[in-house]
Scaffold this motif. Structure first.
Motif, PDB file in Angstrom:
ATOM      1  N   UNK A  33       0.855  -1.186   0.000  1.00 57.64           N
ATOM      2  CA  UNK A  33       0.000   0.000   0.000  1.00 57.64           C
ATOM      3  C   UNK A  33       0.891   1.236   0.000  1.00 57.64           C
ATOM      4  N   UNK A  34       0.538   2.206  -0.815  1.00 64.49           N
ATOM      5  CA  UNK A  34       1.404   3.368  -0.981  1.00 64.49           C
ATOM      6  C   UNK A  34       1.217   4.342   0.177  1.00 64.49           C
ATOM      7  N   UNK A  35       2.300   4.534   0.909  1.00 64.01           N
ATOM      8  CA  UNK A  35       2.402   5.483   2.013  1.00 64.01           C
ATOM      9  C   UNK A  35       3.734   6.212   1.849  1.00 64.01           C
ATOM     10  N   UNK A  39       6.998   4.573  -0.313  1.00 66.20           N
ATOM     11  CA  UNK A  39       7.556   5.290  -1.465  1.00 66.20           C
ATOM     12  C   UNK A  39       9.067   5.404  -1.325  1.00 66.20           C
ATOM     13  N   UNK A  40       9.542   5.605  -0.105  1.00 65.84           N
ATOM     14  CA  UNK A  40      10.977   5.741   0.134  1.00 65.84           C
ATOM     15  C   UNK A  40      11.703   4.399   0.120  1.00 65.84           C
ATOM     16  N   UNK A  41      10.972   3.273   0.279  1.00 71.54           N
ATOM     17  CA  UNK A  41      11.586   1.951   0.313  1.00 71.54           C
ATOM     18  C   UNK A  41      11.896   1.492  -1.108  1.00 71.54           C
ATOM     19  N   UNK A  42      13.165   1.339  -1.416  1.00 68.92           N
ATOM     20  CA  UNK A  42      13.583   0.989  -2.772  1.00 68.92           C
ATOM     21  C   UNK A  42      13.216  -0.448  -3.145  1.00 68.92           C
ATOM     22  N   UNK A  43      13.113  -1.355  -2.170  1.00 70.38           N
ATOM     23  CA  UNK A  43      12.813  -2.752  -2.486  1.00 70.38           C
ATOM     24  C   UNK A  43      11.350  -2.972  -2.848  1.00 70.38           C
ATOM     25  N   UNK A  44      10.449  -2.178  -2.301  1.00 65.00           N
ATOM     26  CA  UNK A  44       9.041  -2.370  -2.633  1.00 65.00           C
ATOM     27  C   UNK A  44       8.636  -1.625  -3.902  1.00 65.00           C
ATOM     28  N   UNK A  45       9.410  -0.629  -4.313  1.00 65.41           N
ATOM     29  CA  UNK A  45       9.150   0.065  -5.574  1.00 65.41           C
ATOM     30  C   UNK A  45       9.708  -0.770  -6.710  1.00 65.41           C
ATOM     31  N   UNK A  46       8.839  -1.374  -7.464  1.00 67.60           N
ATOM     32  CA  UNK A  46       9.264  -2.246  -8.552  1.00 67.60           C
ATOM     33  C   UNK A  46       8.227  -2.205  -9.653  1.00 67.60           C
ATOM     34  N   UNK A  47       8.581  -2.724 -10.792  1.00 71.25           N
ATOM     35  CA  UNK A  47       7.601  -2.876 -11.854  1.00 71.25           C
ATOM     36  C   UNK A  47       7.504  -4.327 -12.315  1.00 71.25           C
ATOM     37  N   UNK A  48       7.990  -5.260 -11.492  1.00 67.78           N
ATOM     38  CA  UNK A  48       7.894  -6.692 -11.778  1.00 67.78           C
ATOM     39  C   UNK A  48       7.060  -7.331 -10.677  1.00 67.78           C
ATOM     40  N   UNK A  49       5.973  -8.002 -11.087  1.00 64.30           N
ATOM     41  CA  UNK A  49       5.036  -8.575 -10.136  1.00 64.30           C
ATOM     42  C   UNK A  49       4.729 -10.017 -10.514  1.00 64.30           C
ATOM     43  N   UNK A  56      -0.070  -2.036  -6.611  1.00 62.93           N
ATOM     44  CA  UNK A  56      -0.453  -0.702  -6.162  1.00 62.93           C
ATOM     45  C   UNK A  56       0.226   0.317  -7.069  1.00 62.93           C
ATOM     46  N   UNK A  57      -0.503   1.368  -7.404  1.00 60.69           N
ATOM     47  CA  UNK A  57       0.075   2.407  -8.257  1.00 60.69           C
ATOM     48  C   UNK A  57      -0.298   3.782  -7.739  1.00 60.69           C
ATOM     49  N   UNK A  58       0.590   4.727  -8.011  1.00 67.62           N
ATOM     50  CA  UNK A  58       0.409   6.127  -7.653  1.00 67.62           C
ATOM     51  C   UNK A  58       0.623   6.958  -8.907  1.00 67.62           C
ATOM     52  N   UNK A  59      -0.368   7.772  -9.251  1.00 66.63           N
ATOM     53  CA  UNK A  59      -0.270   8.669 -10.398  1.00 66.63           C
ATOM     54  C   UNK A  59      -0.142  10.084  -9.848  1.00 66.63           C
ATOM     55  N   UNK A  60       0.958  10.742 -10.169  1.00 69.71           N
ATOM     56  CA  UNK A  60       1.157  12.113  -9.708  1.00 69.71           C
ATOM     57  C   UNK A  60       0.705  13.082 -10.799  1.00 69.71           C
ATOM     58  N   UNK A  61       0.140  14.186 -10.373  1.00 63.92           N
ATOM     59  CA  UNK A  61      -0.344  15.214 -11.295  1.00 63.92           C
ATOM     60  C   UNK A  61       0.268  16.549 -10.895  1.00 63.92           C
TER      61      UNK A  61
END
Length: 139
Positions: A33-35, A39-49, A56-61
């Protein structure tokens, strides 16, 4: 010759020193879950699932959207080769942003078929222009 050399150096310096004001939309994928902590954790930020895993995804505007509505599409890149040149629309969603979500949107999806995917985000203000894209993979 010396003036020419100084002129060339000054041109290069102004190109590298001047800051650009063009902020772009970004999609961030995560296994949790994005918190602010994830976001700061490099191991959980990935694009391989893995198939069946929550993505989980976060779209910034960077700029607020007037209509406060987004169109999100997920396209499978290596779909049936005889259809759409290998592209197959897998999932789509129309999202109305809340007043607290003026600069971002976050949610999750679950996909079960392995392969490469592309997430595309459009604004209802200009539905022909892609705000941002993000690639992710199920292996």
């Amino acid at each position: 010759m010396k003036k020419f050399f100084i002129f060339i150096i000054s041109i290069f310096l102004t190109m590298f020193i001047c800051a650009c004001d063009n902020e772009q939309s970004v999609i961030l994928f995560n296994k949790h879950v994005i918190t602010p902590d994830t976001i700061a954790d490099a191991q959980s930020n990935t694009n391989v699932f893995k198939p069946g895993e929550r993505i989980y995804y976060l779209i910034t505007l960077p700029k607020p959207i007037e209509t406060r509505s987004l169109l999100i599409q997920i396209v499978s890149v290596d779909g049936d080769k005889d259809e759409r040149l290998g592209y197959d629309l897998v999932w789509g969603k129309r999202v109305n942003l809340r007043s607290s979500q003026v600069r971002y949107y976050t949610d999750y999806i679950v996909l079960n078929q392995k392969g490469p995917y592309i997430m595309k985000v459009y604004s209802r203000d200009n539905p022909t222009k892609i705000l941002t894209t993000g690639n992710f993979y199920l292996r």
